[in-house]
Scaffold this motif. Structure first.
Motif, short mmCIF file in Angstrom:
data_model
loop_
_atom_site.label_atom_id
_atom_site.label_comp_id
_atom_site.label_asym_id
_atom_site.label_seq_id
_atom_site.Cartn_x
_atom_site.Cartn_y
_atom_site.Cartn_z
N THR A 16 0.83 -1.21 0.00
CA THR A 16 0.00 0.00 0.00
C THR A 16 0.85 1.25 0.00
OG1 THR A 16 -1.63 -1.25 1.27
CG2 THR A 16 -1.94 1.12 1.13
N ALA A 17 1.96 1.24 0.74
CA ALA A 17 2.84 2.41 0.77
C ALA A 17 3.41 2.69 -0.62
CB ALA A 17 3.97 2.19 1.78
N VAL A 18 3.84 1.63 -1.30
CA VAL A 18 4.37 1.82 -2.66
C VAL A 18 3.26 2.31 -3.60
CG1 VAL A 18 5.46 0.68 -4.63
CG2 VAL A 18 6.15 0.08 -2.30
N ALA A 19 2.07 1.74 -3.47
CA ALA A 19 0.95 2.17 -4.31
C ALA A 19 0.59 3.63 -4.05
CB ALA A 19 -0.26 1.27 -4.05
N ALA A 20 0.67 4.07 -2.79
CA ALA A 20 0.40 5.47 -2.47
C ALA A 20 1.43 6.38 -3.12
CB ALA A 20 0.39 5.67 -0.97
N GLY A 21 2.69 5.94 -3.14
CA GLY A 21 3.72 6.72 -3.83
C GLY A 21 3.45 6.84 -5.32
N ILE A 22 3.00 5.73 -5.92
CA ILE A 22 2.66 5.76 -7.35
C ILE A 22 1.48 6.70 -7.59
CG2 ILE A 22 1.75 4.36 -9.24
CD1 ILE A 22 3.31 2.00 -8.08
N SER A 23 0.49 6.64 -6.73
CA SER A 23 -0.68 7.50 -6.87
C SER A 23 -0.30 8.98 -6.78
CB SER A 23 -1.72 7.16 -5.80
OG SER A 23 -2.82 8.04 -5.85
N GLN A 24 0.56 9.31 -5.83
CA GLN A 24 0.98 10.71 -5.68
C GLN A 24 1.80 11.16 -6.89
OE1 GLN A 24 0.04 12.82 -3.29
NE2 GLN A 24 -1.22 11.20 -2.39
N ALA A 25 2.64 10.27 -7.42
CA ALA A 25 3.45 10.62 -8.59
C ALA A 25 2.57 10.89 -9.80
CB ALA A 25 4.45 9.51 -8.88
N VAL A 26 1.56 10.07 -10.01
CA VAL A 26 0.64 10.26 -11.13
C VAL A 26 -0.14 11.56 -10.96
CG1 VAL A 26 -1.37 9.31 -12.31
CG2 VAL A 26 0.47 7.80 -11.60
N ALA A 27 -0.56 11.86 -9.72
CA ALA A 27 -1.30 13.10 -9.47
C ALA A 27 -0.42 14.33 -9.71
CB ALA A 27 -1.83 13.10 -8.04
N VAL A 28 0.83 14.28 -9.27
CA VAL A 28 1.76 15.40 -9.48
C VAL A 28 2.01 15.61 -10.97
CG1 VAL A 28 4.14 16.16 -9.13
CG2 VAL A 28 2.83 15.23 -7.22
#
Length: 463
Positions: A321-333
């Protein structure tokens, strides 16, 4: 002189014993299917698992039908015999990944000849009758931790997390009391949404500095976490449209309950002249990223504990989940919208869930569902409701926010399943054995062992 031929009597006894074994096998398959379906497994997974067990135990011509509320199985040994039909109604229960994992292991033992029909039935009865290792109050504590962690994930401070945790405890206990009185799930969700909104407003009316909108959003995500949208989308993708429709209606009613509860709370707050405020998410800086990742990981881990997932799976779920959250934030940025960022995170979760689940010996469903919890569209639902409550020009924005929530939910479910499609290609043996399987497996065996593999396994066990 005996009027009965001993040969005919022996044949009749053998036929009766075979009929008894067929009935016991069908009952075992139906009990397995009931447990899987009530735990959120897709109809394709349930059908394929039941067919695998039935084929392995000798019922190669059995017909299986799965719907949202009933399982049926029929078998006819020959065209001259009367067919046997058994039906089992599905009792909807809370998510229970402990029992789901135990049944998954039982199925694998049956398919590898480590458990025969009678041992499998005994183990199945034990699974159904046994309680949980965790006491019920531990689920309440896990729900509080999940709500507090979601508050951190949304950018709230310690006060937001504390109030969200208190609201989660109240919601869990009230819902438990209502469930014991057999209230429909819709009213449980209404109560949960109203409690979260009224408590947040009450705390905000005190000198305590807290953002009530973040508190409500955190508890909306907690209420959404138990809804089986992934199973509904999987059923639609795999051709089980009747079951998918029923599950979608259940999801819609549960979500409508949350919306009704929050809307009721907002109306009460407006009537007494207090302003909850609209949640306008801002850009997260680099310094906020560790807190966001930690909040996502802890919330997913806490939900897995609240769902009785095996302890060995909690830390891997948190890491994914932590890695997925990082991916989500990167896509949003990068400038993509909320559905795209949620879908990217869900695709990663589905991609790695199969491998991680194999390592920790749990079904991939146990890993995938908790990992998507932080990305559920509680924020969009709250914004949509507050815009609608304002009326006038804001109504269109409220409708747009609610449509965004629907898009995020679909992106999460379809993203996980797409990840499973990529990570888990079906083998030729599985296609031949499980002819009705049309999608990725989130529960159950991925293929049956061949006779040569079973003989090799027996030789190793004898040695």
């Amino acid at each position: 002189m005996d009027e009965h031929d001993p040969t005919d009597q022996a044949a009749a006894e053998e036929q009766a014993e075979r009929a008894r074994e067929i009935a016991l096998t069908m009952d075992l398959c139906l009990r397995i299917g009931e447990m899987l379906l009530s735990s959120g497994a897709g109809a394709a997974d349930v059908t394929a698992t039941m067919r695998s067990v039935a084929d392995h135990l000798g019922l190669r011509s059995a017909e299986i039908d799965v719907t949202f509320t009933a399982l049926s199985m029929s078998h006819q040994r020959s065209t001259e015999d009367v067919p046997t039909l058994m039906v089992r109604h599905v009792q909807q229960r809370d998510i229970d990944y402990e029992d789901l994992t135990a049944v998954d292991h039982l199925v694998r033992d049956v398919l590898t000849d480590q458990a025969d029909l009678y041992l499998a039935r005994s183990r199945m009865a034990t699974i159904v009758s046994m309680g949980h290792a965790l006491p019920r109050w531990a689920v309440t504590v896990a729900s509080a931790v999940m709500a507090a962690a979601v508050g951190v994930f949304l950018g709230g401070g310690p006060v937001v997390s504390a109030v969200a945790a208190v609201a989660a405890v109240l919601i869990d206990r009230v819902q438990l009391a209502l469930a014991r009185r057999r209230f429909p799930f819709f009213y449980l969700q209404v109560a949960g949404g109203a409690i979260a909104t009224l408590l947040a407003a009450g705390v905000a009316a005190t000198p305590i500095d807290v953002d009530p909108s973040l508190v409500v959003t955190a508890n909306i995500i907690m209420l959404l976490a138990g809804i089986g949208l992934m199973g509904a989308v999987q059923d639609a993708l795999t051709g089980f449209y009747l079951t998918s429709s029923a599950r979608l209606i259940e999801v819609m009613m549960a979500t409508a309950g949350i919306i009704a509860g929050v809307a009721l709370g907002i109306s009460v707050v407006d009537a007494i002249g207090f302003e909850l405020g609209q949640l306008v998410p801002g850009k997260l800086g680099v310094s906020d990223l560790p807190a966001v990742l930690l909040g996502a990981a802890v919330s997913a881990a806490a939900f897995s504990v609240a769902s009785y997932a095996p302890r060995r799976a909690v830390l891997p779920i948190a890491a994914i989940t932590a890695v997925a959250a990082g991916i989500s934030q990167a896509v949003a940025v990068a400038g993509f919208g909320r559905p795209a960022s949620a879908g990217a995170a869900a695709f990663f979760i589905g991609l790695v869930a199969y491998a991680v689940a194999g390592r920790v010996r749990v079904p991939p469903l146990v890993v995938a569902v908790p990992a998507i919890v932080p990305f559920l569209p509680g924020l969009s639902i709250y914004r949509g409701l507050t815009f609608l409550a304002d009326g006038g020009f804001f109504v269109s924005q409220g409708i747009l926010a609610l449509m965004t929530a629907i898009s995020v939910a679909i992106a999460l479910a379809s993203g996980v399943i797409l990840g499973e499609y990529v990570a888990q290609p079906l083998k030729r043996e599985a296609r031949r054995l499980e002819s009705r399987l049309a999608g990725p497996r989130l529960v159950g065996p991925f293929r049956a062992m061949t006779r040569a593999e079973r003989r090799a396994l027996k030789r190793l066990s004898n040695d």
